[in-house]
Design a protein around this motif. Sequence first.
Motif, mmCIF file in Angstrom:
data_model
loop_
_atom_site.group_PDB
_atom_site.id
_atom_site.type_symbol
_atom_site.label_atom_id
_atom_site.label_comp_id
_atom_site.label_asym_id
_atom_site.label_seq_id
_atom_site.Cartn_x
_atom_site.Cartn_y
_atom_site.Cartn_z
ATOM 1 N N ARG A 20 0.836 -1.206 0.000
ATOM 2 C CA ARG A 20 0.000 0.000 0.000
ATOM 3 C C ARG A 20 0.872 1.258 0.000
ATOM 4 N N CYS A 25 -2.591 1.870 -3.017
ATOM 5 C CA CYS A 25 -3.916 1.249 -3.005
ATOM 6 C C CYS A 25 -3.782 -0.160 -2.424
ATOM 7 N N ARG A 26 -4.912 -0.816 -2.224
ATOM 8 C CA ARG A 26 -4.872 -2.187 -1.730
ATOM 9 C C ARG A 26 -4.505 -3.133 -2.876
ATOM 10 N N VAL A 27 -3.466 -3.917 -2.652
ATOM 11 C CA VAL A 27 -2.946 -4.838 -3.659
ATOM 12 C C VAL A 27 -3.005 -6.257 -3.097
ATOM 13 N N SER A 28 -3.493 -7.206 -3.895
ATOM 14 C CA SER A 28 -3.539 -8.607 -3.482
ATOM 15 C C SER A 28 -2.738 -9.473 -4.452
ATOM 16 N N ARG A 81 -11.283 -8.966 -4.922
ATOM 17 C CA ARG A 81 -12.079 -7.735 -5.001
ATOM 18 C C ARG A 81 -13.259 -7.801 -4.032
ATOM 19 N N ASP A 85 -11.783 -5.855 -1.249
ATOM 20 C CA ASP A 85 -11.933 -4.625 -2.026
ATOM 21 C C ASP A 85 -10.599 -4.224 -2.669
ATOM 22 N N SER A 86 -9.845 -5.226 -3.117
ATOM 23 C CA SER A 86 -8.552 -4.968 -3.743
ATOM 24 C C SER A 86 -8.733 -4.271 -5.082
ATOM 25 N N GLU A 87 -7.785 -3.398 -5.396
ATOM 26 C CA GLU A 87 -7.850 -2.624 -6.628
ATOM 27 C C GLU A 87 -6.857 -3.104 -7.680
ATOM 28 N N LYS A 88 -5.685 -3.511 -7.241
ATOM 29 C CA LYS A 88 -4.631 -3.965 -8.148
ATOM 30 C C LYS A 88 -4.095 -5.310 -7.659
ATOM 31 N N ASP A 118 -5.100 -4.408 -14.650
ATOM 32 C CA ASP A 118 -5.094 -4.278 -13.198
ATOM 33 C C ASP A 118 -3.950 -5.037 -12.536
#
Length: 320
Positions: A20, A25-28, A81, A85-88, A118
């Motif tokens: 982050r 952003c939130r990354v998984s 997601r 709520d991951s974005e990337k 993404d």
Amino acid sequence: MTDSFIHKDLRINSYGSYLRRRFGCRVSKVNVDGGFTCPNRDGARGSGGCIYCNNISFSPDATRPEISIEEQMAAGMAYHRKRLDSEKFIIYFQKFTNTYAPWAKLRDLYNRALAHPDVLGISVGTRPDALTDDALHLLEELATNHYVCVELGLQSMDDGILKMINRGHTLAEYLSGVERVANRGIEICTHLIYGFPGESREGFLRTADLMAELPVNSLKLHQLHAVQGTRLAGMHRDGSFVPLSLAEYVEGVCDFLERIPPRIAIQRLYGSAPLAIRVAPAWDLKNNQMWFSVINELKRRGSWQGRLREETPVRGSMAI
């Protein structure tokens, strides 16, 4: 506890907070199976694999080689997601040895993973004895425009333990692998296991001192656990493998973290296996429960990652 790498609530430099900070952003990480094998299974370096290895024990159901990389990615990204709520995303080539293939196959798989808008990068799980010059040059090229991490399985720095577990490589080969990956714009993650038969806590903690001296960016730790279909399961049945207790593991991990520099991100603290094939230990904890067990022990001690290692604090804001 003033180092800017340390998450004030977790008391460690968690990989999630590192990502982050880096990407905003939130990354998984999304696991995929690229259909690789292992030189410790096909006879190139050995046969039978490591005594604890059954890939079913840590692989999501949706990651199978007969499913295209794109479909595996789509399923994994949708899951993260919804759950986080991951974005990337970072695509993790996980099963077996993911640099152990011809250059053309590696190039095709890695580029297909990176083609999704993404996807920020790839993480490649491999062995230190399976890093060809072609693979390293390809990863270095990809790292000029993407996040690239090579995850090297060491498991133990004790050559006697490596031989006992049929690992098929030595500490010297791991150190050579780290040296060859370093300075290419590629991050390095090392995998370690705690709880081998005959391993002392002092021996495990010496590994923390080694990691502190190397250009390692992140670590994955987990307990030695036996699952069905492995030689380790047989060792548990005959009494030659007695797993650590939960308390012993948590205490050992906290001792380890206190010796790890804050600059090194912690990706994992626990390994779990499906109940249907789990043999031992039977802790019945989810990953987040183990994280909180470790964090609560650090809080009880009034401690944090790197407490026993003096380093100059790095300036910067901390992402929560």
